[in-house]
Scaffold this motif. Structure first.
Motif, PDB file in Angstrom:
ATOM      1  N   ASP A 277      -5.533  -1.090  -9.450  1.00 50.21           N
ATOM      2  CA  ASP A 277      -5.087  -2.361  -8.853  1.00 50.21           C
ATOM      3  C   ASP A 277      -4.176  -2.154  -7.648  1.00 50.21           C
ATOM      4  O   ASP A 277      -3.765  -3.122  -7.003  1.00 50.21           O
ATOM      5  N   LYS A 278      -3.810  -0.923  -7.373  1.00 45.91           N
ATOM      6  CA  LYS A 278      -2.911  -0.672  -6.237  1.00 45.91           C
ATOM      7  C   LYS A 278      -3.708  -0.102  -5.072  1.00 45.91           C
ATOM      8  O   LYS A 278      -4.737   0.547  -5.269  1.00 45.91           O
ATOM      9  N   GLU A 279      -3.188  -0.349  -3.870  1.00 44.41           N
ATOM     10  CA  GLU A 279      -3.926   0.115  -2.687  1.00 44.41           C
ATOM     11  C   GLU A 279      -3.305   1.406  -2.154  1.00 44.41           C
ATOM     12  O   GLU A 279      -2.078   1.505  -2.013  1.00 44.41           O
TER      13      GLU A 279
ATOM     14  N   ARG B 167       0.850  -1.211   0.000  1.00 45.63           N
ATOM     15  CA  ARG B 167       0.000   0.000   0.000  1.00 45.63           C
ATOM     16  C   ARG B 167       0.875   1.246   0.000  1.00 45.63           C
ATOM     17  O   ARG B 167       2.023   1.204   0.445  1.00 45.63           O
TER      18      ARG B 167
END
Ligand code: SF4
Length: 348
Positions: free
Chosen positions: A288-290, A269
């Motif tokens: 798609d990334k946090e 993250r």
């Protein structure tokens, strides 16, 4: 060049960031703007800090100050609509004076740009004769005109290192100056204009007490609190944050450098210590990334630029940016030197 999404694509991209009912109205405004833009042969430049519905719909080009300056300098369009703040629109006019440059709101200022005047720079030059002046692009045209070379947050170190001088005046951002001093190993002072003649040179950089009212608000405590809850978070900060915040972060760089960092890495993250809308725009670009949100800090100046005002700007041809020719010519020299050094310090 950006591609403009249809409504379904926009809805997907901004899901969870902008409510759908709001998006419908904004999409309709964006459609009108794009139609008018084509009719009037205009190009729209959008800074990374524009609110998400605007950022993802109308700009032909998005980016940071340096990228947008380069686009503004070479565009063939007759009108440049600058969705950013006043000093950015001025930069576009300085680099491409034959074009009409429009800023959608007269209220889009900047705390950094307002922190210093051309007279302040002249007085500093009198006090430190012969010392080259490096000025951050976040300044008004008359301040740039008093400078030897401009820089952005992405090439500030390269610009300072490119000068064949032991001492440099670096204006006006105190924190960017301190971060550059830290990175280059230079000693820095912040003199007042009322002090007498300088004594023995115990310094290599001379700074000014300007601050970005957004980035100055982040603290080391913020970072410690987040790391306590999410030990695996990767924290990115902007060099307009304090040196302590930059030091406590995993990465520091310009808005574009942050985006590239996110693109090229795969952390569990991320937390971006920068302007709120920039955080939203990066989140939308990398679904798609946090990302963690620590976002209470919206730039009040960037926030003045809305789709409604951009539509009015195009319809009514307002607000036209003018720069007196003698100021423009001198400011252009400082900006062109900056552009020649480029984002990473490589001359191109
Ligand atoms: S984010 Fe900071 S530097 Fe950028 S326009 Fe706003 S006040 Fe100025």
């Amino acid at each position: 060049m950006m591609t403009h999404p249809n409504f379904d694509q926009l809805k997907d991209r901004l899901a969870g960031i902008v409510p759908e009912f709001e998006l419908e109205a904004k999409f309709e405004l964006a459609r009108e703007i794009l139609e008018l833009k084509r009719e009037k042969n205009a190009v729209i430049l959008g800074h990374n800090y524009m609110e998400p519905a605007l950022f993802h719909t109308i700009p032909d080009h998005v980016g940071d100050s340096l990228e947008l300056s380069r686009v503004a300098a070479r565009t063939d369009a007759e009108i440049i609509v600058f969705c950013g703040v006043k000093f950015m629109a001025e930069t576009a006019k300085i680099l491409n004076p034959g074009k009409t440059v429009l800023l959608p709101s007269t209220k889009a200022g900047c705390s950094l740009a307002a922190s210093i005047t051309a007279e302040d720079v002249r007085r500093l030059k009198e006090r430190f004769p012969g010392v080259p002046v490096v000025t951050y692009v976040n300044t008004y045209a008359d301040v740039k005109a008093e400078s030897d070379v401009c820089c952005t947050s992405s090439n500030a170190v390269a610009v300072v290192e490119s000068l064949a001088s032991d001492t440099v005046i670096f204006l006006p951002d105190e924190y960017l100056a301190r971060n550059v001093a830290r990175e280059t190993g230079k000693r820095i002072i912040f003199p007042t204009l009322d002090e007498g003649a300088p004594g023995e040179l115990g310094y290599e950089m001379i700074g000014w007490h300007g601050r970005c009212e957004v980035h100055e608000r982040y603290t080391v405590q913020d970072i410690e609190d987040v790391r306590r809850m999410f030990p695996d978070v990767v924290i990115l900060s902007h060099p307009e944050c304090s040196p302590e915040v930059v030091e406590a972060s995993d990465f520091a760089g310009s808005t574009t450098a942050m985006i590239r960092y996110v693109e090229k890495t795969s952390a569990p993250r991320y937390l971006l210590l920068t302007e709120c809308s920039m955080g939203d725009n990066v989140m939308a670009a990398y679904p798609d990334k946090e990302f963690l949100r620590l976002c209470t800090v919206r730039c009040p100046h960037m926030n003045q630029i809305t789709l409604e005002d951009t539509l009015s700007a195009l319809k009514l041809g307002r607000h036209v940016i003018e720069v007196p020719e003698d100021v423009r010519v001198r400011a252009a020299t400082a900006l062109e030197r900056m552009i020649a050094i480029g984002p990473s310090g490589k001359r191109d």
